[in-house]
Design a protein around this motif. Sequence first.
Motif, short mmCIF file in Angstrom:
data_model
loop_
_atom_site.label_atom_id
_atom_site.label_comp_id
_atom_site.label_asym_id
_atom_site.label_seq_id
_atom_site.Cartn_x
_atom_site.Cartn_y
_atom_site.Cartn_z
N UNK A 67 69.15 38.82 101.18
CA UNK A 67 67.84 38.32 101.60
C UNK A 67 66.79 38.92 100.67
N UNK A 68 65.96 38.07 100.07
CA UNK A 68 64.92 38.53 99.15
C UNK A 68 63.57 38.14 99.71
N UNK A 69 62.69 39.12 99.82
CA UNK A 69 61.36 38.86 100.33
C UNK A 69 60.31 39.42 99.37
N UNK A 70 59.62 38.58 98.60
CA UNK A 70 58.52 39.06 97.77
C UNK A 70 57.24 39.19 98.60
N UNK A 71 56.47 40.24 98.34
CA UNK A 71 55.22 40.46 99.06
C UNK A 71 54.16 40.95 98.08
N UNK A 72 52.90 40.62 98.31
CA UNK A 72 51.83 41.07 97.42
C UNK A 72 51.37 42.48 97.78
N UNK A 73 50.86 43.20 96.78
CA UNK A 73 50.32 44.53 97.06
C UNK A 73 49.03 44.43 97.86
N UNK A 74 48.27 43.35 97.65
CA UNK A 74 47.00 43.13 98.36
C UNK A 74 46.07 44.33 98.25
N UNK A 75 46.06 44.92 97.05
CA UNK A 75 45.15 46.03 96.80
C UNK A 75 45.71 47.40 97.14
N UNK A 76 46.90 47.46 97.73
CA UNK A 76 47.50 48.74 98.06
C UNK A 76 47.96 49.45 96.80
N UNK A 77 47.64 50.74 96.67
CA UNK A 77 48.04 51.51 95.50
C UNK A 77 49.42 52.11 95.70
N UNK A 78 50.04 52.54 94.60
CA UNK A 78 51.34 53.22 94.68
C UNK A 78 52.52 52.32 94.44
N UNK A 79 52.29 51.04 94.12
CA UNK A 79 53.38 50.16 93.74
C UNK A 79 54.10 49.46 94.86
N UNK A 80 53.67 49.67 96.12
CA UNK A 80 54.32 49.01 97.25
C UNK A 80 53.27 48.27 98.06
N UNK A 81 53.73 47.45 99.00
CA UNK A 81 52.82 46.73 99.87
C UNK A 81 52.49 47.59 101.09
N UNK A 82 51.40 47.23 101.76
CA UNK A 82 50.95 48.00 102.92
C UNK A 82 51.98 48.01 104.03
N UNK A 83 52.73 46.91 104.17
CA UNK A 83 53.66 46.78 105.29
C UNK A 83 55.13 46.87 104.87
N UNK A 84 55.39 47.49 103.72
CA UNK A 84 56.78 47.59 103.26
C UNK A 84 57.64 48.36 104.25
N UNK A 85 57.10 49.42 104.83
CA UNK A 85 57.87 50.20 105.80
C UNK A 85 58.26 49.36 107.01
N UNK A 86 57.32 48.54 107.48
CA UNK A 86 57.63 47.68 108.62
C UNK A 86 58.67 46.63 108.25
N UNK A 87 58.60 46.12 107.04
CA UNK A 87 59.58 45.13 106.59
C UNK A 87 60.98 45.75 106.54
N UNK A 88 61.06 47.03 106.19
CA UNK A 88 62.36 47.71 106.18
C UNK A 88 62.97 47.70 107.58
N UNK A 89 62.16 47.96 108.59
CA UNK A 89 62.64 47.94 109.97
C UNK A 89 63.21 46.57 110.32
N UNK A 90 62.53 45.52 109.90
CA UNK A 90 62.96 44.15 110.24
C UNK A 90 64.32 43.84 109.60
#
Length: 318
Positions: free
Chosen positions: A114-137
């Motif tokens: 399963x591949x899910x691309x997401x935008x940074x939407x201005x979040x710094x550090x190279x990841x998206x704001x909700x990457x942690x939540x996506x990991x849970x899913x």
Amino acid sequence: MTPEEIAAGVRARSPAWVARAITLVESTRPDHQDRAQRLLALLTPDTGRSHRIGVSGVPGVGKSTFIDTFGSDLIASGHRVAVLAVDPSSVRSRGSILGDKTRMARLAADPAAYIRPSPTSGTLGGVAKTTREAIVVVEAAGYDVVIVETVGVGQSETTVAGMVDTFLFLTLARTGDQLQGIKKGILEVADVIAVNKADGPHATEAGRAARELAGALRMMSDGDGWTTPVLTCSALERTGIGEVWARITAHREQTDVAARRREQQADWTWTMAREALLQRFETHPAVRAEAGVVRKAILDGSLTPAQAAQRLLEAYDG
């Protein structure tokens, strides 16, 4: 759709329901955020059993091609792989291309991936704001290897290390190997390093770069715990990929994963608190009313930025 319905679809390992769940947790609407938190609470008991791997590297290193080969090999050995790929957002239009699936053709076509691309939407550090939540899913959907592919922005891209079990850094030859090895930043938190594109006429050069980088890292090592290995690989020729996985597995076996994740959860709490506080500040009626006045004063030179910031804080506190 209720959080309970979405959770049932995720547990049934339906890619469509996984997509709906991640879309919900990525939403910034207050009502969606409340539902997303209920959903995450329902899914959390079904998580924690995957191997979380962060993959970062310099631009052009071939992260997507590496993940395509790496993930395909893992699926061939019986794993289910989820890739959370983060794309940079435009500073002008705020949009993102989100084209990672086109660079992971084999993996995108595999039903065990399963591949899910997401935008940074201005979040710094190279990841998206909700990457942690996506990991849970995706963990709740039964994916036992979760790969987080970061933007690839450079030395300061260390945020992903705070949400994965093993952090893999990909690099290339001829990138100032010895000097790069002793710089503070991303290499300090890398658990495994691989010099990619070690193929054809570049194989010898890649091997030399790996030795130089390993030597530089040894000078920085405190001699305690895990020693970061520096490997060579070629995603194009599919060589060295098995050794990279072996070192990633070895790192996890030598790490107290439960303790590491507890520390990450504590850090995550403070990150979420800061983000929520910033959102409240920016949307506070008094701050918004003062913002236009302050901006005009900065532009005509009657206020310094420090004074303007203080006025905004006073408006919020008041």
